[in-house]
Design a protein around this motif. Structure first.
Motif, PDB file in Angstrom:
ATOM      1  N   LEU A 169      35.826  30.277 -14.233  1.00  0.00           N
ATOM      2  CA  LEU A 169      36.013  29.058 -13.460  1.00  0.00           C
ATOM      3  C   LEU A 169      34.689  28.312 -13.336  1.00  0.00           C
ATOM      4  N   THR A 170      34.739  27.003 -13.436  1.00  0.00           N
ATOM      5  CA  THR A 170      33.535  26.171 -13.357  1.00  0.00           C
ATOM      6  C   THR A 170      33.544  25.308 -12.102  1.00  0.00           C
ATOM      7  N   ARG A 171      34.186  25.805 -11.074  1.00  0.00           N
ATOM      8  CA  ARG A 171      34.278  25.035  -9.831  1.00  0.00           C
ATOM      9  C   ARG A 171      34.418  26.018  -8.676  1.00  0.00           C
ATOM     10  N   SER A 172      33.712  25.759  -7.599  1.00  0.00           N
ATOM     11  CA  SER A 172      33.791  26.612  -6.412  1.00  0.00           C
ATOM     12  C   SER A 172      34.187  25.760  -5.211  1.00  0.00           C
ATOM     13  N   PHE A 173      34.950  26.378  -4.313  1.00  0.00           N
ATOM     14  CA  PHE A 173      35.452  25.693  -3.129  1.00  0.00           C
ATOM     15  C   PHE A 173      34.973  26.432  -1.882  1.00  0.00           C
ATOM     16  N   TYR A 174      34.644  25.670  -0.855  1.00  0.00           N
ATOM     17  CA  TYR A 174      34.206  26.236   0.417  1.00  0.00           C
ATOM     18  C   TYR A 174      34.897  25.495   1.556  1.00  0.00           C
ATOM     19  N   THR A 175      35.329  26.232   2.561  1.00  0.00           N
ATOM     20  CA  THR A 175      35.993  25.661   3.731  1.00  0.00           C
ATOM     21  C   THR A 175      35.354  26.224   4.999  1.00  0.00           C
ATOM     22  N   ASN A 176      35.604  25.527   6.089  1.00  0.00           N
ATOM     23  CA  ASN A 176      35.142  25.949   7.423  1.00  0.00           C
ATOM     24  C   ASN A 176      33.630  26.170   7.459  1.00  0.00           C
ATOM     25  N   LEU A 177      32.899  25.280   6.797  1.00  0.00           N
ATOM     26  CA  LEU A 177      31.443  25.380   6.815  1.00  0.00           C
ATOM     27  C   LEU A 177      30.895  24.830   8.124  1.00  0.00           C
ATOM     28  N   GLN A 178      29.896  25.502   8.641  1.00  0.00           N
ATOM     29  CA  GLN A 178      29.220  25.073   9.858  1.00  0.00           C
ATOM     30  C   GLN A 178      28.006  24.222   9.507  1.00  0.00           C
ATOM     31  N   PRO A 179      27.535  23.410  10.416  1.00  0.00           N
ATOM     32  CA  PRO A 179      26.315  22.630  10.139  1.00  0.00           C
ATOM     33  C   PRO A 179      25.138  23.565   9.881  1.00  0.00           C
ATOM     34  N   GLY A 180      24.219  23.098   9.049  1.00  0.00           N
ATOM     35  CA  GLY A 180      23.041  23.897   8.758  1.00  0.00           C
ATOM     36  C   GLY A 180      22.582  23.716   7.330  1.00  0.00           C
ATOM     37  N   ALA A 181      21.591  24.512   6.934  1.00  0.00           N
ATOM     38  CA  ALA A 181      21.000  24.444   5.601  1.00  0.00           C
ATOM     39  C   ALA A 181      21.674  25.465   4.687  1.00  0.00           C
ATOM     40  N   TYR A 182      21.978  25.053   3.461  1.00  0.00           N
ATOM     41  CA  TYR A 182      22.609  25.920   2.470  1.00  0.00           C
ATOM     42  C   TYR A 182      21.866  25.769   1.143  1.00  0.00           C
ATOM     43  N   ARG A 183      22.040  26.785   0.296  1.00  0.00           N
ATOM     44  CA  ARG A 183      21.490  26.735  -1.061  1.00  0.00           C
ATOM     45  C   ARG A 183      22.524  27.330  -2.012  1.00  0.00           C
ATOM     46  N   PHE A 184      22.968  26.508  -2.961  1.00  0.00           N
ATOM     47  CA  PHE A 184      23.975  26.944  -3.933  1.00  0.00           C
ATOM     48  C   PHE A 184      23.249  27.446  -5.176  1.00  0.00           C
ATOM     49  N   GLU A 185      23.612  28.671  -5.603  1.00  0.00           N
ATOM     50  CA  GLU A 185      23.003  29.291  -6.778  1.00  0.00           C
ATOM     51  C   GLU A 185      24.105  29.696  -7.746  1.00  0.00           C
ATOM     52  N   VAL A 186      23.837  29.547  -9.042  1.00  0.00           N
ATOM     53  CA  VAL A 186      24.822  29.904 -10.066  1.00  0.00           C
ATOM     54  C   VAL A 186      24.089  30.460 -11.272  1.00  0.00           C
ATOM     55  N   ARG A 187      24.711  31.450 -11.921  1.00  0.00           N
ATOM     56  CA  ARG A 187      24.206  31.993 -13.170  1.00  0.00           C
ATOM     57  C   ARG A 187      25.381  32.243 -14.097  1.00  0.00           C
TER      58      ARG A 187
END
Length: 984
Positions: free
Chosen positions: A686-704
């Protein structure tokens, strides 16, 4: 020989051999592909860049994307003819009308007639060793000075003449086709050399792997023209000239083979050197080419050969598994046999062996049969109906006793020149040795389906009930489902080192060091089902031939994963890799054997195939994933570092991709969102990721990503972003809520304290009223009666009948009665007004001592007061006094002590009272109703005090009372302080 082959190529019909060693894929116009593809380049992220007659396109192996110029502009023309991609990512585009565009990080810059260019076709852009960019145009040769396009100066040795091709070789020399001749600009030189070799218009050049320069002349054919030393001699050029091959473009692949596109509508050709001479193949529209009119050729970093046509794009991917060609109507080969020296033979139902050596892969069946007859190796061949042993060329038919034709051979295990084991029928396992047939009595009469040789002369025997026996000479270990073996009916077994593998219809299992089997798990469904051949090669790899194709796994990594129960991701070779079918399921011998020359031979349901384990291609270059767009609530934007998302963002989608032009469907991804995920998440393909119910704040998305050979990215790609909070999600709002909560708690505590205060006051009022009633009752009854009794005793003591002794006794009794009456009156007074004379507890207790001792035999009293005496609460002071009075009276009346110590400490945390004596101590079994202990405990419990008692026979007794300050001291204020060891 290659020249002769190429000469013959022009005489081959269009329907000749159609690149059987390559998988062909085509993307056609109408399926999203552009037409009129003039040039192909590869970007740093592995995507293809196409210059077409309909504009600029990118291709990622799945879909085409038309590239629009930045900032909403437009290109000077849609008809693009040539491309150059610089190392910094700058793209140069040449057009049919003679203009040029530069695309870089700053935008697009167009160059036209105002910048020194003339209208005309530009078929080629190339840089020289100094980095100068040249444009080969039929309107005149040009070079770029950083601002304008300049015509060559006289000092450069070449004039403003039409040019058709430019190519820089490995040594930095720039080769040029201009003015109908071949020119050369050496590395670091400033002047072109005219070589005097005539060429036709729109000819092209290509470099061979050894650095030799080849010319594709549209009128005279293909020929080598130069090497690192310079122009080849005319005689050599003429000898190697291929006049029958007229190509518009040519390219040498990494393996040295030659690819080309015909000038006319003839498709493409491919020439390789084979064992029996050159192999020539053509590929045209009849074989699936998108169009007969082919143009540019490119070999990408993964080894794929791309061909652009006027009706779409084509890819040729070399097979790693090759079907064994069997020309003519011969019996198809179905089974394999590996001789003791490692030579492999194949045979069909006729049991006529063919030698399958590396040098004989392309030989005729007659040559292969002759080589097999000449071998000195013992051959054991079997089929459903017959068994044959061939030793020193002598063929012997074997007839096991009790088995007429058909023999129903299910498994065969050769063990040398004179010994072999056979599974026959439904219940027979026989050993043939030196002409004798025997049965091992220690083995049950049970059908077996797989045989293999183990270590130390052991045999591995698999059964259709899914069990396995391992052993020899009557000593066998039986493995069943209770030992973890659960793969269904056994189809193959093998031992590699000290590890035993068992394959069945439903899976694959490995025997662990603890004597239990563990089933191999794979990301793909059914990857280990129906395996009938297991091979461990000399490079530390396993090969499993099964119903999904050929599976390869690195041995050490694979074993560790199976032992640990983890999912594995081996490499699958199937139809796109050249597998002619799936593993043969009915052969009595393994369907995969490794020859001593490194060829892995496979028996499939469509014939035999081979794979060169010494040259098997592995995509050594790891993929570089690319993070694309982030989508939230209907909006889409590129995900860049530092992106700030609006408040209220709780759901988002992130697109990513790693470009593999070979097998994009086999690319595997892992990703994690730091700030939410603790571990890498396996996303499959899959070449797509989904996220729900995220809270405010800092995030970092990593992929390999991992390619089809499971080579993972050396470094993961990452992007950081932040979700802004809503007003009620801010820190200040949280602090305000905490403060408000604390205020509410404080208010609730204050209200509760007020309520408790009112309740205590009400109870105190009731208590005072009750005390007054009791005081009245005592005064009217007990005190009056006692007073009357005293008066009567007084009268009796003064009567004439009273003797002096009686009078003295009565006087003593009256004195004690008057003392008791005084105490009773004091108690009544206390019941009425609650006042106390016990603020000085030490003095009050000393008074008790004084009232109860009147002779020299009384125990001595020591009083020790610590701290400054403080005002005490009336009711609490009275209770403390009464507890101390009771303890003191017990010591005076019952202890027979010499001394009594009273310690009174006014500490910050509370009041401590200790009364001890050195008397006889309390009995070991002390009734609760003696010495006033019950009353002392009840009073201490009401006060919230802690009362302790210690006593030892002939040592003494000590009573300790501690009352917290807030319960004994008046006007005691609670302060915040750190806890200490001095607690109640």
């Amino acid at each position: 020989m290659l020249a002769a082959a190429l000469c013959l190529l022009s005489t081959l019909p269009a329907a000749a051999a159609a690149l059987s060693d390559y998988e062909h894929s085509a993307w056609r116009v109408g399926q999203g592909a552009p037409g009129d593809i003039w040039d192909i380049a590869q970007l740093a992220d592995n995507r293809l860049l196409l210059a077409t007659g309909a504009g600029l396109y990118r291709f990622d192996g799945r879909q085409f994307e038309r590239v629009a110029p930045p900032n909403g502009g437009s290109f000077p023309s849609a008809n693009m003819t040539s491309l150059v991609v610089d190392t910094d990512g700058t793209i140069w585009i040449a057009y049919y009308n003679g203009s040029i565009t530069r695309l870089d990080a700053h935008g697009a810059r167009d160059f036209g007639s105002r910048d020194g260019l003339r209208p005309g076709l530009i078929p080629r852009l190339e840089r020289d060793a100094s980095g100068r960019l040249w444009a080969a145009s039929d309107a005149g040769l040009r070079w770029f000075d950083g601002v304008r396009w300049q015509a060559p100066t006289a000092a450069m040795g070449i004039g403003d003449i039409p040019a058709h091709w430019a190519l820089r070789d490995h040594h930095g020399t720039l080769w040029l086709l201009a003015g109908g001749e071949l020119w050369r600009l050496r590395s670091h030189a400033t002047r072109f050399e005219r070589l005097g070799l005539p060429v036709s218009t729109f000819s092209s050049l290509a470099l061979r792997g050894d650095g030799q320069l080849w010319l594709a002349d549209r009128q005279r054919g293909i020929m080598p023209v130069a090497d690192a030393r310079g122009l080849l001699p005319a005689a050599q050029r003429e000898v190697q000239r291929l006049p029958g091959l007229l190509a518009g473009r040519i390219r040498f692949a990494a393996d040295g083979s030659l690819w080309g596109s015909f000038v006319a509508n003839g498709g493409i050709f491919h020439v390789t050197e084979g064992e029996r001479g050159p192999r020539i193949e053509r590929f045209d529209a009849a074989q699936g080419l998108a169009s007969s009119t082919a143009g540019p050729l490119l070999q990408d970093r993964e080894g794929n050969l791309w061909v652009g046509t006027n009706l779409g794009l084509n890819r040729f991917r070399e097979h790693q598994v090759h079907a064994l060609a069997q020309p003519g109507p011969v019996d198809p080969l179905r089974a394999l046999y590996r001789a003791p020296d490692g030579e492999v033979f194949g045979h069909g139902v006729d049991l006529q062996p063919l030698a399958l050596r590396r040098a004989l892969r392309d030989a005729t069946p007659a040559v292969q049969q002759h080589a097999a007859r000449a071998t000195r190796q013992p051959l054991w061949l079997g089929d459903w109906n017959a068994l044959v042993r061939i030793v020193d060329g002598q063929r012997e038919a074997l007839s096991p006793p009790g088995f007429p034709v058909p023999r129903e051979l299910r498994a065969l295990l050769p063990l040398g020149r004179a010994e072999a084991w056979f599974c026959l029928g439904s219940d027979t396992l026989l050993q043939y040795r030196a002409g004798r047939w025997t049965r091992d009595p220690s083995l049950p009469r049970q059908a077996c389906t797989a045989l293999a040789a183990g270590s130390h002369g052991q045999r591995l025997i698999g059964y259709p009930d899914g069990t396995l026996r391992v052993g020899s000479s009557g000593h066998y270990r039986h493995y069943t489902r209770a030992d973890g073996l659960d793969v269904g009916p056994v189809t193959a077994t093998a031992q590699a080192g000290d590890r035993i593998w068992v394959a069945g219809e439903n899976g694959l299992a490995l025997l662990g060091h603890d004597g239990r089997f563990r089933t191999a798990r794979a990301a793909g469904d059914g990857l280990f089902e129906g395996i009938t051949g297991i091979v461990h090669d000399g490079r530390g790899r396993y090969w499993f031939n099964g119903s999904r194709g050929l599976v390869r796994a690195e041995a050490a990594t694979f074993e560790r994963a199976v032992d640990a129960g983890r999912d594995t991701a081996p490499r699958l070779f199937d139809t796109p890799d050249g597998m002619p079918g799936i593993a043969s399921q009915a052969s009595p011998v393994p369907s995969a054997v490794l020859a001593a020359d490194g060829l892995l031979w496979l028996a499939t349901n469509q014939g035999l195939a081979w794979l060169d384990t010494e040259k098997v291609r592995a995509d050594a270059l790891p993929l570089v994933p690319r993070i694309g767009t982030l989508s939230t609530a209907g909006t889409q934007q590129p995900l860049r570092d530092g992106l700030q998302l609006p408040p209220g963002t709780a759901q988002l989608q992130i697109d990513y991709q790693a470009v593999s032009l070979s097998r994009p469907e086999r690319v595997r991804y892992q990703h994690r969102l730091v700030g939410l995920d603790d571990q890498w998440q396996d996303a499959g393909n899959l070449t797509r990721s989904f996220y729900t119910n995220l809270q405010p704040g800092a995030y970092r998305f990593e992929v390999r990503a991992a390619n089809e050979d499971q080579v993972w990215s050396t470094a993961h790609v990452q992007r950081a972003f932040r979700i802004a909070p809503l007003w009620y999600q801010t820190v200040w709002f949280g602090i305000a809520c905490v403060l408000a909560m604390l205020a509410l708690i404080g208010l609730a505590m204050r209200l509760r304290s007020r309520r408790l205060t009112l309740l205590v006051r009400a109870r105190l009022k009731e208590r005072h009223a009750e005390r007054e009633r009791i005081a009245r009752e005592l005064h009217d009854t007990l005190l009056q009666g006692t007073q009357g009794l005293i008066l009567r005793l007084h009268a009796v003591s003064h009567s004439p009948q009273a003797t002096p002794e009686v009078r003295a006794a009565l006087e003593a009794a009256m004195q004690q009665a008057e003392q008791a009456l005084g105490e009773a009156r004091e108690r009544v007074r206390l019941l009425r007004d609650g006042s106390t004379d016990y603020q000085d507890l030490g003095a009050a207790l000393v008074q008790v001592y004084g009232d109860r001792t009147d002779d020299a035999e009384s125990p001595a009293l020591r009083l020790n007061i610590e701290g400054t005496p403080r005002p005490l609460r009336h009711d609490a002071a009275e209770e403390v006094f009464l507890i101390g009075r009771e303890a003191l009276l017990n010591a005076l009346q019952h202890a027979s002590a010499a001394t009594v110590d009273i310690e009174l400490a006014y500490a910050r945390r509370g009041l401590r009272l200790h009364i001890r004596d050195n008397g006889s101590g309390l009995p070991l079994r002390l009734p609760d109703d003696r010495w006033g202990l019950v009353g002392m405990r009840e009073r201490a419990e009401r006060l919230g005090a802690r009362l302790r008692l210690w006593s030892r026979p002939q040592v003494g007794t000590e009573i300790a009372l501690f009352l917290p300050g807030e319960r004994i001291y008046r006007h005691h204020r609670r302060r915040w302080r750190r806890p200490t060891g001095e607690t109640a």
